[in-house]
Motif scaffolding. Structure first.
Motif, short mmCIF file in Angstrom:
data_model
loop_
_atom_site.label_atom_id
_atom_site.label_comp_id
_atom_site.label_asym_id
_atom_site.label_seq_id
_atom_site.Cartn_x
_atom_site.Cartn_y
_atom_site.Cartn_z
N ALA A 174 7.39 27.63 -54.56
CA ALA A 174 8.17 28.54 -53.78
C ALA A 174 7.43 29.77 -53.54
O ALA A 174 7.60 30.14 -52.38
N ALA A 175 6.52 30.21 -54.35
CA ALA A 175 5.56 31.10 -54.04
C ALA A 175 4.40 30.79 -52.85
O ALA A 175 4.13 31.78 -52.18
N GLN A 176 4.07 29.47 -53.03
CA GLN A 176 3.14 29.19 -51.98
C GLN A 176 3.82 28.89 -50.49
O GLN A 176 3.19 29.46 -49.37
N LEU A 177 5.30 28.61 -50.56
CA LEU A 177 5.62 28.58 -49.40
C LEU A 177 6.20 29.71 -48.87
O LEU A 177 5.79 30.32 -47.56
N LEU A 178 6.37 30.88 -49.55
CA LEU A 178 6.50 32.31 -49.34
C LEU A 178 5.43 32.90 -48.78
O LEU A 178 5.57 33.69 -47.60
N ARG A 179 4.18 32.56 -49.28
CA ARG A 179 2.93 33.09 -48.81
C ARG A 179 2.61 32.80 -47.45
O ARG A 179 2.13 33.45 -46.58
N ILE A 180 2.73 31.45 -47.30
CA ILE A 180 2.50 30.89 -45.84
C ILE A 180 3.54 31.33 -44.83
O ILE A 180 2.88 31.76 -43.98
N ARG A 181 4.47 31.48 -45.35
CA ARG A 181 5.47 32.29 -44.18
C ARG A 181 5.16 33.53 -43.82
O ARG A 181 5.19 33.93 -42.71
N GLU A 182 5.09 34.28 -44.91
CA GLU A 182 4.80 35.59 -44.56
C GLU A 182 3.41 36.19 -44.25
O GLU A 182 3.12 37.06 -43.55
N SER A 183 2.63 35.33 -44.55
CA SER A 183 1.01 35.86 -44.59
C SER A 183 0.18 34.98 -43.48
O SER A 183 -0.78 35.46 -42.93
N TRP A 184 0.50 33.89 -43.13
CA TRP A 184 -0.06 32.93 -42.15
C TRP A 184 0.45 33.11 -40.86
O TRP A 184 1.70 33.55 -40.66
N THR A 185 -0.42 32.67 -39.80
CA THR A 185 0.19 32.54 -38.56
C THR A 185 1.34 31.59 -38.52
O THR A 185 1.68 30.53 -39.17
N SER A 186 2.19 31.97 -37.63
CA SER A 186 3.55 31.28 -37.44
C SER A 186 3.44 29.58 -37.21
O SER A 186 4.22 28.96 -37.36
N ASP A 187 2.33 29.25 -36.41
CA ASP A 187 2.22 27.94 -36.27
C ASP A 187 2.08 26.89 -37.04
O ASP A 187 2.48 25.80 -37.15
#
Length: 783
Positions: A174-187
């Motif tokens: 859950a934390a990894q998913l949240l980080r990807i959504r918030e901190s990485w580029t949207s693509d």
């Protein structure tokens, strides 16, 4: 390796996707080791330029290329297995993987890619198959703040644990998913069509179709609600509220639910047969069973067959302590998983786990700051008294919290040292640092174990089984009877630190640090329990004593656990087909069946121990220089930290060490410090002669080796490090060796490496209240 026999009885394959290697172990029907193969990522797949199988980048990020895993499995490991063994004899395949997440792009999702058996699998994956090419691994803590944010949104650690079975930690999916959504580029988020844990990813490659994760792994995601049924699988489910928080909207929450897929609630049966691709390309039989794949730490646990009163203590990039649990009672104090190998019709069993992220990294850093080698590190731990001092009121404590950890230290970061209860920047005697670090790491598990016991999750207070206990309390115990309850009450302890009856009956240790005699003894002293190590690791340590990866020819414990699980599933199915008892259930529980098979093999072989390796190199200790050790950034190059460097010297310099005013004066050894902790004859230590006679290790009996060198301050170096350090003369670490071991342990592949010592335990019991007080101050940010 010479090719194996091309005919014979059934074989069982276990796969392990570790951080630095992809490993395979093969056993026969009696669980005797038949084959070992591995692919080392750094050396055999050097084009990926990993170090220890990973990339390290700023921000506590540890990642690895998923493409490398695919190539290692199909282009390397399976080729080796086909070349050296008759894979048509392999009847069942089990496996496990490190904790990591694989992000698939949307394009190959409708069905698993159709594969041409004439071509390597790696060459058939389209470019950019994975929306995230380099995925975070277990050591990664870059999602720690996102985990804490999720925990806060769910009402804090207590509410989160009650809801999804765990509180915040950086490894949560859950934390990894949240980080990807918030901190990485949207693509990255937009391109993703499926998310798999590394274990189910590996299983999917073997099966050639999408495999669902097991419930044990779902419970580690932070998004799964366990049903908690005691008499069979109850219907758990994904928590829509948590999915919505992670996705940022209800629609994205549903999308994540589609990425994750369903969860396999029953772990005691096959998930599929081996893929057509593997059959046609490598010669596997089409009816070869593929079992559920699980996490590497759970698979290693299975390989040890722990009894209800045992604790499995693993030292590695993360330290873990696992033990059987009877009830599903989630709290913030521990993680709880359904047992990964149980039949649908048996009463539900669980595994409780305590973890510490601050493990190998602090150990390697302390080695670099205060010694020149692991041998010197081990010797310092062995000769320094418990608590770093012989006085009862001036014990030393240190907390090395370099990475974001789990509750109760989730908000604490830094290095903290205490003398006489006061925070200091450095100990007056620097040689106390290695022992105080290890004491802090092991005492943390001892304290958290006692808090876990109080919840009732492990059932009634443990019966310590056949562990020898004196019918008459020892004088030390009698002396502590009266003040113990008052001390516990005044400091708010929820347990009696002097009572060892609820502690584990045995400690089963794995991991590189356990190869050090001083560490094995320390674990036994803190828990007042005998310490056992797998014979595979005892023998491997004689070749490479200080690496988490096994020596060449020796199996990884997690891969063995996968092979044992494969054998169990195959035996259950065969028994049911042949009209065995309880059709549909087959054989009994996993541990009971594995012990039965090993006991039967023990008798049939004339009480010969299990084979520990296949064509391994003959003996000899590896060096213990700075480039050895752990799969951490600090394990590969010397750290620049530490203004004072210790240099190794030969034993004829011990008198100089005494004159320097350090801890090696004869008065250090005046009571409460067992001879075996010194690793030598105590009378010789008291006289501090310059002898270079051979000594025995604290875990062995009768095996002499030239003594490892001690460490002492470089007296020519100034406080600012302006002096020229002495060039070290590195000596080899002498690892643990097997002590006399009973048949009950020997037949399941365990060797005793340390004894329980009630006097040393009482010394640590006296330290526990102050340890808890200081830990509480750190948690409340009072220091």
């Amino acid at each position: 390796m010479p090719a194996g026999s091309k005919s014979g009885p059934a074989l069982f394959l276990g796969l392990e996707l570790a951080t630095d290697q992809l490993r395979a172990s093969i056993v026969d029907e009696s669980l005797e080791l038949v084959g070992v193969e591995c692919v080392d990522f750094d050396t055999e797949l050097s084009e990926y330029q990993t170090q220890g199988g990973i990339f390290t980048t700023p921000g506590d990020a540890y990642t690895t290329p998923v493409d490398m895993w695919v190539k290692a499995l199909v282009d390397f490991l399976l080729e080796k297995l086909t070349r050296n063994y008759d894979v048509t004899r392999i009847k069942s395949i089990g496996g496990c993987a490190q904790h990591a997440v694989v992000w698939w792009k949307s394009t190959p999702i409708p069905s698993f890619p159709a594969l041409d058996p004439r071509l390597p699998l790696h060459s058939q994956l389209p470019p950019n198959t994975f929306s995230l090419a380099n995925t975070p691994v277990a050591q990664d803590t870059s999602a720690h703040t996102h985990a804490l944010a999720l925990e806060a949104l769910l009402g804090g650690p207590d509410h989160m644990a009650a809801r999804v079975g765990t509180c915040a930690n950086a490894s949560l999916l859950a934390a990894q998913l949240l980080r990807i959504r918030e901190s990485w580029t949207s693509d990255v988020w937009a391109r993703t069509g499926k998310v798999q844990l590394a274990s189910t990813f590996l299983g999917s490659l073997v099966c050639g179709k999408w495999v669902n994760m097991g419930e044990a792994e779902a419970c580690a995601t932070g998004m799964w609600v366990h049903g908690g049924g005691q008499n069979g699988p109850a219907q758990g489910h994904w928590d829509e509220g948590v999915l919505e928080i992670v996705g940022g909207s209800r629609e994205e929450g549903r999308r994540i639910r589609g990425w994750l897929g369903d969860v396999e609630l029953s772990s005691g049966r096959r998930v599929a047969n081996v893929s057509r691709y593997l059959c046609e390309r490598y010669g596997f039989e089409p009816d070869t069973i593929v079992t559920p794949f699980t996490s590497d730490y759970l698979s290693a646990y299975l390989s040890l067959c722990p009894s209800p009163a045992d604790a499995v203590l693993s030292f590695g990039p993360m330290d873990t302590l696992l033990t059987p649990a009877q009830h599903y009672l989630p709290t913030r104090l521990y993680s709880l998983f359904p047992h990964p190998a149980q039949d649908a019709s048996e009463k539900r069993r669980y595994i409780a786990m305590l973890t510490s992220r601050n493990a190998d990294v602090p150990r390697a850093l302390v080695r670099d700051m205060y010694t020149k080698s692991w041998s010197a590190f081990d010797r310092l731990v062995a000769i320094v008294p418990p608590g770093g001092s012989i006085g009862l009121d001036d014990k030393l404590f240190s907390f090395w919290l370099l990475q974001g950890d789990s509750f109760p230290l989730s908000h604490v970061k830094g290095i903290f040292r205490f003398e006489t209860g006061i925070k200091v920047n450095e100990f007056r005697d620097l040689r106390a640092n290695p022992r105080c670090l290890l004491e802090s790491q092991v005492l943390s598990f001892r304290v958290r174990w006692s808090r876990m016991i109080a919840t009732g999750v492990l059932g009634n207070i443990r019966n310590r089984g056949n562990v020898a206990q004196n019918p008459v309390p020892s004088p030390t115990l009698q002396q502590n009877q009266s003040p113990r309850s008052a001390v516990s009450s005044s400091l708010g302890l929820a347990f009696d630190p002097y009572d060892f009856s609820p502690l584990p009956a045995r400690i089963l240790v794995t991991g590189a640090a356990a190869n050090f005699p001083s560490v094995a003894n320390l674990a036994g002293d803190v828990f007042n329990a005998p310490v056992f190590m797998p014979n595979t690791q005892v023998d491997s340590a004689q070749v490479v004593p200080h690496r988490n990866a096994p020596a060449a020819g020796f199996p990884g414990r997690a891969s063995l656990g996968g092979a044992y699980f494969a054998r169990w599933i195959w035996g259950k199915e065969r028994t049911s087909v042949n009209g065995g008892p309880s059709t549909g259930r087959g054989l009994g529980g996993f541990e009971e069946e594995i012990r039965r098979l090993l006991g039967k093999r023990w008798v049939a072989s004339g009480n010969n121990p299990l084979r520990t390796n296949v064509n391994a190199p003959v003996g000899g200790n590896g060096g213990s220089g700075a480039n050895s050790g752990t799969s951490t950034p600090y394990g590969h190059s010397r750290s620049g930290l530490g203004s004072t460097i210790f240099a190794e010297e030969e034993e004829d310099e011990m008198e100089e060490m005494e004159r320097s005013g350090g801890m090696l004066s004869a008065s250090v050894f005046a009571g409460g410090f067992a001879d075996r902790d010194l690793g030598r004859d105590i009378s010789r230590m008291r006289t501090l002669t310059g002898s270079t006679a051979e000594t025995t290790t604290s875990g062995g009996s009768g095996l002499g080796a030239p003594s490892t060198a001690f460490t002492t301050p470089d007296l020519n170096a100034g406080a600012a490090g302006t002096g020229t350090p002495v060039v070290p003369q590195t000596t080899a670490l002498t690892p643990v060796t097997a002590m006399p071991t009973s048949d009950a342990e020997a037949q399941i592949g365990l060797a005793k490496v340390a004894e329980a010592d009630v006097d040393a335990f009482m010394t640590y019991a006296a330290i526990v209240p102050e340890y808890c007080r200081l830990e509480g101050m750190l948690c409340k940010s009072l220091v």
